[in-house]
Design an enzyme around this catalytic site. Sequence first.
Site, mmCIF file in Angstrom:
data_model
loop_
_atom_site.group_PDB
_atom_site.id
_atom_site.type_symbol
_atom_site.label_atom_id
_atom_site.label_comp_id
_atom_site.label_asym_id
_atom_site.label_seq_id
_atom_site.Cartn_x
_atom_site.Cartn_y
_atom_site.Cartn_z
ATOM 1 C CE LYS A 112 -1.328 1.708 4.102
ATOM 2 N NZ LYS A 112 -0.308 2.256 4.994
ATOM 3 C CG HIS A 146 0.800 -4.801 7.675
ATOM 4 N ND1 HIS A 146 0.539 -3.499 7.348
ATOM 5 C CD2 HIS A 146 0.961 -4.813 9.020
ATOM 6 C CE1 HIS A 146 0.555 -2.766 8.439
ATOM 7 N NE2 HIS A 146 0.805 -3.537 9.472
ATOM 8 C CE LYS A 179 -1.358 -6.089 12.380
ATOM 9 N NZ LYS A 179 -0.001 -5.917 12.846
ATOM 10 C CD GLU A 220 0.433 3.307 14.325
ATOM 11 O OE1 GLU A 220 1.574 2.897 14.082
ATOM 12 O OE2 GLU A 220 -0.216 4.024 13.557
ATOM 13 C CG ASP A 233 -0.798 5.535 7.145
ATOM 14 O OD1 ASP A 233 -0.203 4.926 6.249
ATOM 15 O OD2 ASP A 233 -0.436 5.520 8.348
ATOM 16 C CG HIS A 256 -4.172 -1.179 7.997
ATOM 17 N ND1 HIS A 256 -3.764 -1.979 6.965
ATOM 18 C CD2 HIS A 256 -3.119 -0.350 8.255
ATOM 19 C CE1 HIS A 256 -2.522 -1.663 6.621
ATOM 20 N NE2 HIS A 256 -2.122 -0.673 7.382
ATOM 21 C CE LYS A 296 1.343 7.204 11.905
ATOM 22 N NZ LYS A 296 1.636 5.770 12.068
HETATM 23 C C1 BG6 Z 1 1.045 0.993 8.159
HETATM 24 C C2 BG6 Z 1 0.930 2.479 8.254
HETATM 25 O O1 BG6 Z 1 0.277 0.497 7.100
HETATM 26 O O2 BG6 Z 1 0.586 0.406 9.378
HETATM 27 C C3 BG6 Z 1 1.708 3.005 9.424
HETATM 28 O O3 BG6 Z 1 1.415 3.066 7.055
HETATM 29 C C4 BG6 Z 1 1.314 2.302 10.693
HETATM 30 O O4 BG6 Z 1 1.541 4.407 9.563
HETATM 31 C C5 BG6 Z 1 1.347 0.795 10.509
HETATM 32 O O5 BG6 Z 1 2.232 2.689 11.706
HETATM 33 C C6 BG6 Z 1 0.753 0.090 11.719
HETATM 34 O O6 BG6 Z 1 0.938 -1.290 11.571
HETATM 35 P P1 BG6 Z 1 1.034 -2.232 12.842
HETATM 36 O O7 BG6 Z 1 1.115 -3.607 12.264
HETATM 37 O O8 BG6 Z 1 2.254 -1.812 13.606
HETATM 38 O O9 BG6 Z 1 -0.223 -1.993 13.631
#
Ligand code: BG6
Length: 534
Positions: free
Chosen positions: A191, A221, A225, A259, A278, A283, A383
Amino acid sequence: MTSNSQTLSPQISIEADLNATKVHFPQEEMETKDPLNGGQLPPTIFIIFGASGDLTKRKLVPALYNLALSQHLSKDFAVIGVDYVEMSTEDFRLKINRDIHELSSRQIDSGLQDWLLQRLHYISGDFRSTQTFDKLKECLNQLDVAHGVRGNYLYYMATSPMFFSEIVNFLAGKGLVSQSDGCFRRVIFEKPFGHDLPSAQVLNRQLCTVLSEDQIYRIDHYLGKETVQNILVFRFANGIFEPVWNRRYIDHVQITVAETLGVEHRGTYYEKAGALRDMVSNHLLQLLSFVAMEPPNAFDAEAVRDEKVKVLRAILPMEADEITRSTVAGQYGPGTIAGHPALAYQSEPNVTSGSHTETFAALKLFIESWRWGGVPFYLRTGKRLPRRVTEIVIQFKAAPLLLFRKTPVHQLTPNQLIIRIQPDEGISLNFGAKIPGPSVQVGTVDMDFQYGKYFGDTPRTGYETLLHDCMAGDATLFQRSDAVEVGWHVVDPILEVWGGLQSQATHQYEAGTWGPYESARLLEQDGRKWRNPA
Ligand code: BG6
């Protein structure tokens, strides 16, 4: 192909100058026992565009190592890294060797590590130059023969999206994506897939001129999980949940992806993206689709993806005034995270002072279907929040209080089913229980399942399953073009309204808090509350 044969693959070294590429078979390496028993995946050459970057270091190489460790990877396997950075194959191997040791908290199997390192090759070159692809073709030809890979190539686009179509066009021009004689040629795209609906549609169209949809693997991604995949098993392999999984019993759903990190060194990208693009367009909507989809009629790629798209298509579109009432954008100011001072977003590198980019987004969505009509889905991500946590809360309707009218109980806490995606993967169910004693008092207790406790902790990056499935040709966990486009359908109108409102749309919040006050108010005005994990 799965093979139990112990035949040794020839070891190869490719020199930095690909014109001088040569294959040799060092004697002592030939005598080393192959640490792989054959693996279940087909022989493959894995080509990474953007191989000197962070993704290769943190996710791809560790995931390949883990796949080899679990004996999934074929013993007929090689990796070619391609990137701008000038580096020889030897330097690349040394770098990956350092990376593996730097990142691993566990004991490394040195035999396996060497096995993997010997299969790594590197080509430096410009993604926009035909010579790079000539070198790649030559290298592929050599490695294909040396490893008996039979033409199976898996390309991974770990580059900026601006290179996607160009790279694929070059590959097609050199005949490197055509599938013949039973071989596969697949391409994984990281992405972001477009930055809005029109750009995603253009990209889909461009890719489809040289690739068929079944060669395109759009990665999210989050779908790698384990706990996300477990949502399907939890919902559909257990008879007790499906009957209550609807508007009759469920009051609302909360999806939180929080996060503690800020934008780090990604200011340039993030300024143009923001939290909605993002995280939400991909996600969070993926998590929502797993929670809300109808049962597919088979566990296969098309059936699962059909149901996911249907549910995303049923998200009720909002007019501009509804968007201002039902969505919240926030941006972190200075604050404290785990006792450490944290900079404001606008003081981060490569971020414009006065930027309106949101680092926090909260929204209320409705899915207009028989199952979900009238049930709000509250989504939030941000964030610099106080905890790194991804969880889904299914809040059931409260029981009627009538039975307790002559007791000291004045309120019953509704049951919550909490699906924890990370970091403490598990599922818990809260319910009311009588507090021991002569009077009737109800307390809330927890039934808690922890993934690690039952199944043990195996080292995972989240990319193992995705790479495995792609080599196996199973696209269930990858996004189809229609799912990507429907994701943009949902977020584009919100982006448009926020863009028009500029600074009025973006509320400041202190780093280390759960986002701006407006986010709490979004639920409070409906008589509800976010679950903020301690
Ligand atoms: C990414 C985003 O796709 O996912 C990031 O671009 C983000 O900004 C990340 O920090 C979070 O992934 P995870 O697996 O750490 O929750």
